[in-house]
Design a protein around this motif. Structure first.
Motif, short mmCIF file in Angstrom:
data_model
loop_
_atom_site.label_atom_id
_atom_site.label_comp_id
_atom_site.label_asym_id
_atom_site.label_seq_id
_atom_site.Cartn_x
_atom_site.Cartn_y
_atom_site.Cartn_z
N SER A 1 0.88 -1.17 0.00
CA SER A 1 0.00 0.00 0.00
C SER A 1 0.91 1.21 0.00
O SER A 1 2.10 1.10 0.30
CB SER A 1 -0.89 0.02 1.25
OG SER A 1 -0.09 0.26 2.40
N LEU A 2 0.36 2.37 -0.33
CA LEU A 2 1.19 3.57 -0.37
C LEU A 2 1.87 3.80 0.98
O LEU A 2 3.05 4.11 1.06
CB LEU A 2 0.31 4.77 -0.73
CG LEU A 2 1.01 6.12 -0.83
CD1 LEU A 2 0.41 6.93 -1.96
CD2 LEU A 2 0.87 6.90 0.46
N GLU A 3 1.10 3.59 2.06
CA GLU A 3 1.62 3.88 3.39
C GLU A 3 2.77 2.94 3.78
O GLU A 3 3.78 3.38 4.30
CB GLU A 3 0.49 3.78 4.43
CG GLU A 3 -0.59 4.85 4.30
CD GLU A 3 -1.68 4.52 3.28
OE1 GLU A 3 -1.57 3.47 2.59
OE2 GLU A 3 -2.65 5.29 3.16
N THR A 4 2.59 1.63 3.52
CA THR A 4 3.66 0.70 3.88
C THR A 4 4.86 0.88 2.94
O THR A 4 6.00 0.67 3.35
CB THR A 4 3.18 -0.76 3.82
OG1 THR A 4 2.34 -0.92 2.69
CG2 THR A 4 2.44 -1.14 5.07
N ILE B 1 5.98 3.71 1.77
CA ILE B 1 6.77 4.81 2.32
C ILE B 1 7.47 4.39 3.60
O ILE B 1 8.62 4.72 3.84
CB ILE B 1 5.87 6.05 2.56
CG1 ILE B 1 5.40 6.59 1.21
CG2 ILE B 1 6.64 7.14 3.31
CD1 ILE B 1 4.50 7.79 1.32
#
Lengths: 94, 250
Positions: free
Chosen positions: B32-35, B37
């Motif tokens: 996911s974008l968050e993981t 980053i």
């Protein structure tokens, strides 16, 4: 995606003494992950000293269709702005 | 003595460098974008630590050695990272398990290096431990989340633990350089780290319903430069620019 993680709204306090401000939103499976994700996504350039996360589903928003009755009546009431006072120089963040 | 310290710095730096490289491979490919980053941030933290270790090592070596020559121009047998950190990013479960197995060790190691008599190592440890505390928090919460998530995530975590657990012992098994550095008051006492390490790791695994392998078989060799078959691929990727365009700079 059908099984997407719920959305959280992220609020960051940039300095002690200032208020938390809304900076954006992100997906996370739980509140703890939301804090970690917010730390990684929104504070990697020293943007904050404190983080709040709130499930987006818990936020009740005003309806854009009601703009007229909610906000337009304030338009012609300039006397509600504190522009008729001289503010002392020491006052900041107002 | 200087040679031992130099080799000790390579061991410390290579663990962070190779794990940092593995995490950098995920940049743009996280689940996911968050993981994505989060993993990239951790990779950058690790590379920051590598620079500190290798700048110090270059100073000890004198001559033409620089942090870049140490990072980019050594051959496979001259790398001293533990085998765990070179294991591939099979899936997110493997990424997290590898990370947690390393972070738990890394945290205990840095706690001791914060007491090191060597001023440089002491300072690097103080700076790094804050980063590593977060890595550890991140990987540990993900261990719990995935082990206790869905049937599929649990199965994937069990597979990752089964395949990576045998690489853990090498981390806390002191070799000659580490023993010498401990005796000098510079390095960590791996024997004391080992008991806390397995208390933590085994305790977590049993808390979250994962089984460690029964065989009690462990791999070793990385610290002595004997690597798994993945290592050549890492180096060809990692050293490509310096090998193709010698002395190139940014």
């Amino acid at each position: 995606m059908k099984n997407e993680w719920p959305l959280y709204e992220v609020f960051i306090r940039s300095k002690n003494g200032l208020e938390h401000r809304h900076v954006g939103s992100l997906h996370a499976s739980d509140a703890e992950m939301a804090i970690e994700n917010a730390r990684d996504v929104y504070t990697r350039r020293q943007e904050g000293v404190s983080i709040w996360v709130v499930p987006s589903s818990e936020i009740t928003a005003s309806n854009p269709e009601n703009f007229g009755e909610l906000f337009e009546p304030a338009e012609d009431k300039v006397y509600r702005h504190p522009t008729f006072y001289d503010l002392p120089h020491e006052l900041k963040h107002i | 003595m200087q040679d031992k310290l130099y080799n000790y710095l390579l061991m410390l730096g290579d663990n962070s460098m190779i794990l940092g490289h593995r995490l950098s491979e995920l940049c743009g490919h996280g689940p996911s974008l968050e993981t994505d980053i989060a993993l990239t941030n951790m990779s950058l933290d690790l590379f920051g630590q590598v620079r500190s270790y290798f700048q110090y090592a270059a100073k000890l070596k004198a001559g033409d050695a620089t942090e870049d020559s140490i990072a980019f121009l050594r051959t496979e047998r001259n790398h001293h990272n533990a085998l765990l950190v070179e294991q591939p990013n099979e899936d997110f479960a493997h990424v997290i398990t590898r990370q947690y197995f390393f972070d738990q060790y890394h945290l205990l190691l840095l706690e001791q290096l914060c007491e090191s008599k060597d001023e440089q190592i002491n300072a690097i440890a103080h700076k790094s431990i804050k980063e590593v505390k977060y890595h550890h928090r991140f990987s540990k919460t993900w261990m719990k989340r995935l082990a206790q998530g869905t049937r599929v995530s649990h199965e994937k975590m069990q597979a990752a633990v089964t395949s990576l657990y045998p690489y853990t012992e090498e981390l806390t098994k002191a070799n000659a350089v580490e023993n010498e550095m401990f005796n000098q008051g510079i390095g960590a006492d791996l024997a004391s780290i080992k008991s806390v390490y397995y208390e933590e790791v085994d305790g977590l695994l049993s808390n979250i319903g994962l089984q460690k392998p029964e065989e009690g078989f462990f791999y070793k060799g990385g610290k002595e430069g004997i690597h798994t078959e993945h290592f050549g691929f890492i180096l060809s990727d990692f050293q490509y620019m310096q090998r193709t365009y010698p002395n190139m700079t940014w």
